[in-house]
Design an enzyme around this catalytic site. Structure first.
Site, PDB file in Angstrom:
ATOM      1  N   ILE A 193       0.837  -1.192   0.000  1.00  0.00           N
ATOM      2  CA  ILE A 193       0.000   0.000   0.000  1.00  0.00           C
ATOM      3  C   ILE A 193       0.878   1.251   0.000  1.00  0.00           C
ATOM      4  O   ILE A 193       1.976   1.256   0.570  1.00  0.00           O
ATOM      5  CB  ILE A 193      -0.973  -0.014   1.208  1.00  0.00           C
ATOM      6  CG1 ILE A 193      -1.907   1.202   1.171  1.00  0.00           C
ATOM      7  CG2 ILE A 193      -0.243  -0.141   2.531  1.00  0.00           C
ATOM      8  CD1 ILE A 193      -3.055   1.113   2.186  1.00  0.00           C
ATOM      9  N   CYS A 194       0.392   2.282  -0.666  1.00  0.00           N
ATOM     10  CA  CYS A 194       1.057   3.584  -0.719  1.00  0.00           C
ATOM     11  C   CYS A 194       2.473   3.466  -1.290  1.00  0.00           C
ATOM     12  O   CYS A 194       2.671   2.863  -2.330  1.00  0.00           O
ATOM     13  CB  CYS A 194       1.033   4.228   0.668  1.00  0.00           C
ATOM     14  SG  CYS A 194       1.349   6.010   0.659  1.00  0.00           S
ATOM     15  N   ASP A 195       3.480   4.001  -0.629  1.00  0.00           N
ATOM     16  CA  ASP A 195       4.815   4.024  -1.218  1.00  0.00           C
ATOM     17  C   ASP A 195       5.451   2.649  -1.302  1.00  0.00           C
ATOM     18  O   ASP A 195       6.446   2.469  -2.007  1.00  0.00           O
ATOM     19  CB  ASP A 195       5.728   4.984  -0.449  1.00  0.00           C
ATOM     20  CG  ASP A 195       6.563   5.854  -1.380  1.00  0.00           C
ATOM     21  OD1 ASP A 195       6.023   6.294  -2.426  1.00  0.00           O
ATOM     22  OD2 ASP A 195       7.748   6.093  -1.077  1.00  0.00           O
ATOM     23  N   THR A 223       4.032   0.307  -2.824  1.00  0.00           N
ATOM     24  CA  THR A 223       3.778  -0.065  -4.218  1.00  0.00           C
ATOM     25  C   THR A 223       4.851   0.523  -5.129  1.00  0.00           C
ATOM     26  O   THR A 223       5.259  -0.107  -6.104  1.00  0.00           O
ATOM     27  CB  THR A 223       2.391   0.415  -4.695  1.00  0.00           C
ATOM     28  OG1 THR A 223       2.338   1.853  -4.668  1.00  0.00           O
ATOM     29  CG2 THR A 223       1.281  -0.139  -3.818  1.00  0.00           C
TER      30      THR A 223
END
Length: 205
Positions: free
Chosen positions: A105-107, A109
C-alpha cells in the site's frame, strides 16, 4: 499450523494503513479459531517509529524470517525509497515463490515498481506518473495499471495511500478469511459508519 501474516514496518511507517487489516485478522482468528496471526518484521529487531509516533518492537528482523508464512503485507511510509529498504527484496521473492498473499500500500507499491515487481499483472499505486518517475526503466507495467483505490490480481494486492479499507477488504478475501460478500459487508460497515450503515440496513430490511 499457525498461519502467519507478516507486516513489514520500516522507520516512519504509516500506522493507519495496516490498522484495519491487522485488527480484523486477529479478531477473526480469536472468534473463529482459524489460526491466523499477525507478526511484525523490520530490517533489524530494534524499535521502529510510525509517522503517528507509535513505537513498535518488531517480532522479527528481516533476515530471521523463515519460509513459513501465508501473507506478506508491506505497509507504506517514508523509508521505502531508501537504499536500506532493498533488504526486503528477498522476503518478497519468498512470498512470490510460495504463492503467499502479497499486499503493498502507498509508497510500498512504488518500491515494488522500482524493483521490477509490477511489470506483470494488474496493479495500482498513488499515481501512475509518480510510479513511472520513481521506478524508471525498472517499470514496464503501465498497460496493467488501474486507476482505482485497490487492485487485487490473484494473491497480489496493491493500493494507494488513502485506501486502507479497500486494501484490507481485498487482502481479507485473498487470505480466505472472508468471502467477497462478507468482505463487502465489512467494508461498507466501516466506510459508512455505524449510524449510516444501520440506517441503510434497516431500509433494506
Amino acid at each position: 499450523m499457525e498461519k502467519r501474516i507478516l507486516f513489514v514496518l520500516l522507520e516512519e511507517y504509516a500506522d493507519w494503513e495496516g490498522a484495519y487489516l491487522a485488527s480484523e485478522i486477529m479478531r477473526s482468528s480469536n472468534e473463529e479459531s482459524n489460526n491466523y496471526c499477525v507478526k511484525t518484521v523490520s530490517l533489524i529487531k530494534e524499535p521502529v517509529h510510525s509517522i503517528g509516533g507509535f513505537t513498535t518492537l518488531p517480532d522479527y528482523a528481516i533476515d530471521s524470517v523463515d519460509n513459513h508464512f501465508n501473507g506478506l503485507i508491506l505497509i507504506g511510509g517514508n523509508s521505502w525509497r531508501k537504499e536500506s529498504s532493498k533488504k526486503v527484496i528477498p522476503l518478497i521473492k519468498k512470498a512470490l515463490e510460495n504463492n503467499a498473499v502479497l499486499g503493498a500500500i502507498c509508497d510500498a507499491t512504488v518500491f515494488l515498481g522500482m524493483n521490477g515487481f509490477l511489470n506483470e499483472g494488474k496493479h495500482t499505486s498513488n499515481q501512475l506518473e509518480e510510479l513511472k518517475k520513481a521506478a524508471g526503466k525498472n517499470y514496464s507495467g503501465e498497460k496493467e495499471y488501474i486507476n482505482q483505490q485497490a487492485v487485487r490480481d490473484g494473491n497480489r494486492i496493491t493500493a494507494n495511500g488513502t485506501a486502507a479499507l479497500e486494501f484490507s477488504k481485498e487482502v481479507l478475501v485473498a487470505l480466505g478469511i472472508k468471502n467477497k460478500a462478507e468482505a463487502d459487508d465489512w467494508y461498507h460497515f466501516h466506510k459508512l459508519g455505524y449510524c449510516k450503515y444501520m440506517k441503510q440496513l434497516n431500509n433494506i430490511g
